[in-house]
Design a protein around this motif. Structure first.
Motif, PDB file in Angstrom:
ATOM      1  N   UNK A  57      53.098  57.128  23.532  1.00  0.00           N
ATOM      2  CA  UNK A  57      52.158  56.827  22.460  1.00  0.00           C
ATOM      3  C   UNK A  57      52.639  57.405  21.138  1.00  0.00           C
ATOM      4  N   UNK A  58      52.387  56.689  20.071  1.00  0.00           N
ATOM      5  CA  UNK A  58      52.840  57.096  18.748  1.00  0.00           C
ATOM      6  C   UNK A  58      52.257  58.439  18.334  1.00  0.00           C
ATOM      7  N   UNK A  59      51.012  58.719  18.746  1.00  0.00           N
ATOM      8  CA  UNK A  59      50.344  59.947  18.324  1.00  0.00           C
ATOM      9  C   UNK A  59      51.082  61.189  18.802  1.00  0.00           C
ATOM     10  N   UNK A  60      51.758  61.086  19.955  1.00  0.00           N
ATOM     11  CA  UNK A  60      52.518  62.223  20.485  1.00  0.00           C
ATOM     12  C   UNK A  60      53.692  62.553  19.562  1.00  0.00           C
ATOM     13  N   UNK A  61      54.412  61.515  19.165  1.00  0.00           N
ATOM     14  CA  UNK A  61      55.554  61.726  18.266  1.00  0.00           C
ATOM     15  C   UNK A  61      55.088  62.240  16.901  1.00  0.00           C
ATOM     16  N   UNK A  62      53.970  61.710  16.419  1.00  0.00           N
ATOM     17  CA  UNK A  62      53.427  62.175  15.138  1.00  0.00           C
ATOM     18  C   UNK A  62      53.050  63.652  15.235  1.00  0.00           C
ATOM     19  N   UNK A  63      52.449  64.029  16.360  1.00  0.00           N
ATOM     20  CA  UNK A  63      52.028  65.415  16.552  1.00  0.00           C
ATOM     21  C   UNK A  63      53.220  66.364  16.511  1.00  0.00           C
ATOM     22  N   UNK A  64      54.296  65.997  17.186  1.00  0.00           N
ATOM     23  CA  UNK A  64      55.488  66.844  17.226  1.00  0.00           C
ATOM     24  C   UNK A  64      56.121  66.963  15.844  1.00  0.00           C
ATOM     25  N   UNK A  65      56.221  65.839  15.144  1.00  0.00           N
ATOM     26  CA  UNK A  65      56.808  65.858  13.803  1.00  0.00           C
ATOM     27  C   UNK A  65      55.962  66.696  12.851  1.00  0.00           C
ATOM     28  N   UNK A  66      54.629  66.534  12.912  1.00  0.00           N
ATOM     29  CA  UNK A  66      53.752  67.309  12.029  1.00  0.00           C
ATOM     30  C   UNK A  66      53.833  68.801  12.337  1.00  0.00           C
ATOM     31  N   UNK A  67      53.900  69.145  13.619  1.00  0.00           N
ATOM     32  CA  UNK A  67      54.035  70.548  13.995  1.00  0.00           C
ATOM     33  C   UNK A  67      55.303  71.150  13.425  1.00  0.00           C
ATOM     34  N   UNK A  68      56.397  70.394  13.495  1.00  0.00           N
ATOM     35  CA  UNK A  68      57.664  70.855  12.949  1.00  0.00           C
ATOM     36  C   UNK A  68      57.575  71.019  11.429  1.00  0.00           C
ATOM     37  N   UNK A  69      56.969  70.042  10.768  1.00  0.00           N
ATOM     38  CA  UNK A  69      56.845  70.094   9.303  1.00  0.00           C
ATOM     39  C   UNK A  69      55.965  71.259   8.869  1.00  0.00           C
TER      40      UNK A  69
END
Length: 247
Positions: A57-69
């Motif tokens: 799901x896209x939300x998982x990838x968004x979550x990881x990227x936002x956490x990194x940012x």
């Protein structure tokens, strides 16, 4: 399946945050191996879950990227310590979805990433902490007198200090730990020193710098016979992150 993986993520994340919080309370220094174990365990579980669902799901990838940012930006700005930033980055991996513990917990239609809720809770906790300091500072006038009677500074600095710091007697500084002086002597006068952001440094360097600043503040306060000194407590940020995560 979703229920199972949610419990696995909890079993990975909560012990790591608990152990990290223990070291944070005791030393304000957290071993990196805690985050490495959490990171690899979280990645393994995420990959296993992805191999069975065939669609994270896209939300998982968004979550990881936002956490990194968020983790990197907060660290580079000096707003968070190294351990807090690492915890946020790893949390985005070890808890990549918002938990509900039902079979419908993840249906691909999530709007907000889980890191959003955790950081929102984190900010609420910090606001409560700031309000407690404000109430204490107002009540401390009966002990120390005028809030800034012996201290110079701009209105913005004084506003900052009221919500982030408190006053103590200089003699108590000799037995205290985990604080930053927010006053310094300039041209034989005490003035507030409250930079909003600090240059990013690793935790060991940061600890050495704060120790030097504390020793100088103690020496100067005794020399100038101060009746109080404004200090900023170093709250255990990982405890706040743990509470925010649990909520």
């Amino acid at each position: 399946m979703v229920e199972t993986v949610e419990y696995l993520w909890m079993l990975i994340t909560i012990p790591a945050l608990l152990i990290g919080s223990y070291f944070d309370i005791r030393d304000r220094l957290i071993p990196d191996k805690i985050w490495l174990i959490q990171l690899f365990a979280g990645l393994f579980t995420l990959i296993w879950w992805g191999s069975t669902t065939n669609d994270l799901g896209l939300i998982v990838y968004i979550n990881i990227v936002l956490g990194l940012i968020f983790g990197l930006v907060f660290f580079m700005l000096g707003a968070f310590g190294g351990a807090d930033s690492k915890a946020i980055i790893v949390l985005a991996i070890s808890s990549p979805i918002k938990f509900s513990f039902t079979i419908m917990a993840f249906d691909g239609d999530e709007i907000f990433p889980s890191i959003f809720f955790m950081l929102t809770n984190f900010m609420v906790i910090f606001i409560i902490f700031a309000l407690i300091l404000l109430i204490y500072n107002i009540s401390s006038r009966s002990k120390f007198g005028s809030l800034f009677g012996e201290t110079g500074g701009s209105r913005m600095q004084k506003f900052n200090v009221l919500f982030s710091s408190y006053r103590v007697s200089p003699d108590k500084l000799l037995t205290m730990e985990h604080y930053d002086p927010v006053e310094k002597v300039v041209d034989d006068e005490w003035v507030l020193h409250t930079p909003l952001f600090e240059a990013p440094v690793d935790d060991d360097t940061w600890e050495k710098q704060t120790k030097i600043a504390r020793e100088k503040a103690i020496k100067d306060s005794i020399k100038t016979e101060r009746s109080y000194l404004w200090i900023r407590p170093q709250p255990p940020g990982l405890v706040f992150i743990l509470v925010a995560y649990l909520f």
